[in-house]
Write a protein that holds these residues in place. Structure first.
Motif, short mmCIF file in Angstrom:
data_model
loop_
_atom_site.label_atom_id
_atom_site.label_comp_id
_atom_site.label_asym_id
_atom_site.label_seq_id
_atom_site.Cartn_x
_atom_site.Cartn_y
_atom_site.Cartn_z
N ILE A 182 1.06 -1.02 0.27
CA ILE A 182 0.07 -0.15 -0.16
C ILE A 182 1.06 1.22 -0.75
O ILE A 182 2.05 1.50 0.78
CB ILE A 182 -0.99 -0.03 1.07
CG1 ILE A 182 -1.75 -1.17 1.11
CG2 ILE A 182 -1.63 1.14 1.51
CD1 ILE A 182 -2.63 -1.29 2.72
N ILE A 255 -1.13 1.81 -5.13
CA ILE A 255 -2.07 0.65 -4.33
C ILE A 255 -2.49 2.08 -2.90
O ILE A 255 -1.71 3.03 -2.46
CB ILE A 255 -1.95 -0.03 -4.45
CG1 ILE A 255 -1.08 -1.33 -5.36
CG2 ILE A 255 -1.76 -1.58 -2.68
CD1 ILE A 255 -1.60 -1.43 -5.98
N THR A 259 -8.34 0.85 -2.83
CA THR A 259 -8.23 0.11 -4.74
C THR A 259 -8.74 -0.83 -4.29
O THR A 259 -8.79 -2.21 -3.76
CB THR A 259 -6.40 -0.18 -4.40
OG1 THR A 259 -5.28 1.11 -4.67
CG2 THR A 259 -6.33 -0.71 -5.56
N ILE A 264 -8.10 -3.22 -10.68
CA ILE A 264 -6.06 -4.28 -11.14
C ILE A 264 -6.80 -5.04 -12.01
O ILE A 264 -6.05 -5.24 -12.88
CB ILE A 264 -5.98 -5.31 -9.52
CG1 ILE A 264 -5.80 -4.41 -8.32
CG2 ILE A 264 -5.38 -6.36 -10.01
CD1 ILE A 264 -4.97 -3.45 -8.34
N THR A 294 -6.10 -7.38 3.45
CA THR A 294 -5.40 -6.03 3.88
C THR A 294 -4.92 -5.30 4.81
O THR A 294 -5.72 -6.05 5.78
CB THR A 294 -6.57 -4.29 3.42
OG1 THR A 294 -7.15 -4.56 1.97
CG2 THR A 294 -5.04 -3.26 3.67
#
Length: 396
Positions: A182, A255, A259, A264, A294
């Motif tokens: 990220i 990112i 996102t 992607i 995440t």
């Protein structure tokens, strides 16, 4: 046996004393073979000879049906005919080794064989390519819950994943090879390398065999009203490709926690060579990409489907599928390939009636060449009855 060349070219046929044939060799090209003519011919059928014969026929028929792929997928071999011969040699040995081996407590067979007169491509774990590359593990088709590979024990394909050991049990977790960080920016090329372990210009080929409907059957009795003891399926072969562009787009993505998977996917699809790819399969694979979680500064991804995503025509009649990775080495000016095998779905317990059974066992395949069975006009085999006096008096 002698080798020779004649002024008027290579000969075929026989005279009263000699037989002429030709042979392709790597060093000398096509050469003339001369043998003494054999007039007293026999057809020995020992167990070993019949094993070799059935395995060779099965591999040879597979080579003919899959020629377009196997003739170009032997690394370092540019001549299609030699590549075909290598395929036959490799897979004849594979089938011989598998002939009498069984898997698991239920003793599932590990290969299927062509009976006499077979015209079908028998699905098997054929080695379809040979080379120095390695297909990313999570992209290699697997079957069963904890088995993987071509076990011939399970009749469904497993989920996407890569092998991990969890409390001593082998399984496949649904995680892509690497996370994205990220706060970092990535190009299309980097996305493909980090998430799929693929480079610009890489190609994935998905050879696959479909089968449905009985082609040949071995009946347990002397009529087709008897139970089916063994059978082959009517099969078809295809090999769609996914080709990455050699020159990737320059677009980037940064990112962040916001996102989305859709963003992607859009960039990944921009790196596909649409003109040379079978987009239905490409979309199947990309569509199951999702963000798994995440965590801290990392974003983890997964493929949420199973290996049936490689199927061109749906996976209900898919009997075998594989993945071949190919890459052009511009320095050496040659194509590199992975060593890859097909993976089969098979349920041996459904031998007599189920669709997930698609070839004769080695014993029954050999029997179709013996006097113990006879073929009828439909190409099916009937067991011949024996004489009553073969039973010793002590057993009556």
């Amino acid at each position: 046996m002698a080798k020779a060349r004649f002024a008027k070219g290579l000969r075929k046929g026989s005279t009263k004393t000699e037989t002429y044939s030709t042979l392709s060799t790597r060093k000398e090209g096509r050469i003339q073979i001369i043998k003494d003519r054999v007039t007293d011919i026999t057809n020995p059928q020992t167990d070993l000879q019949m094993l070799n014969r059935v395995c060779f026929v099965t591999a040879s028929q597979a080579a003919a049906k899959m020629y377009d792929i196997i003739s170009i997928s032997q690394e370092g071999e540019s001549k299609p005919e030699y590549a075909r011969q290598l395929f036959i040699s490799q897979n004849t040995e594979l089938l011989k080794k598998a002939a009498y081996k069984r898997v698991g407590l239920a003793r599932h067979y590990r290969a299927a064989y062509a009976p006499k007169g077979n015209q079908q491509l028998i699905p098997n774990s054929y080695q379809v390519s040979k080379g120095s590359l390695t297909v990313p593990e999570y992209l290699v088709p697997k079957t069963g819950e904890d088995v993987g590979g071509a076990s011939f024990q399970y009749n469904i394909f497993d989920d996407f994943g890569r092998e991990v050991i969890d409390s001593g049990v082998r399984r496949y977790q649904l995680q892509m090879p690497n996370p994205l960080i990220i706060g970092s920016s990535y190009t299309v090329s980097q996305l493909w390398e980090i998430l799929f372990s693929l480079l610009p210009g890489d190609q994935l080929t998905f050879p696959q065999i479909y089968g449905d409907g009985v082609a040949q059957a071995l009946y347990a009795g002397e009529s087709e009203d008897s139970a089916i003891e063994d059978k082959t399926l009517i099969t078809q072969f295809c090999a769609p490709r996914m080709v990455l562009k050699s020159e990737m787009p320059t677009d980037t993505i940064t990112i962040s926690a916001e996102t989305t998977a859709a963003q992607i996917k859009t960039l990944l699809l921009s790196g596909i060579d649409n003109d040379n790819s079978y987009m239905a399969v490409v979309n199947n694979i990309i569509s199951v990409l999702d963000i798994a979680e995440t965590q801290d500064t990392n974003m983890y991804f997964e493929l949420g489907g199973n290996y049936g995503a490689y199927a061109v025509n749906g996976d209900s009649n898919l009997r075998a599928v594989g993945v071949i990775l190919s890459r052009y080495d511009s320095e050496r000016k040659k194509w590199l390939y992975s060593t890859s095998n097909l993976v089969c779905v098979w349920d041996f317990l459904s031998q007599n009636s189920g669709a997930n059974y698609f070839g004769f066992t080695i014993d029954n395949a050999i029997a179709t060449y013996r006097a113990a069975v006879t073929a009828n006009a439909n190409g099916n085999f009937l067991q011949r009855g024996g004489t009553p006096d073969i039973v010793p008096a002590s057993f009556r």
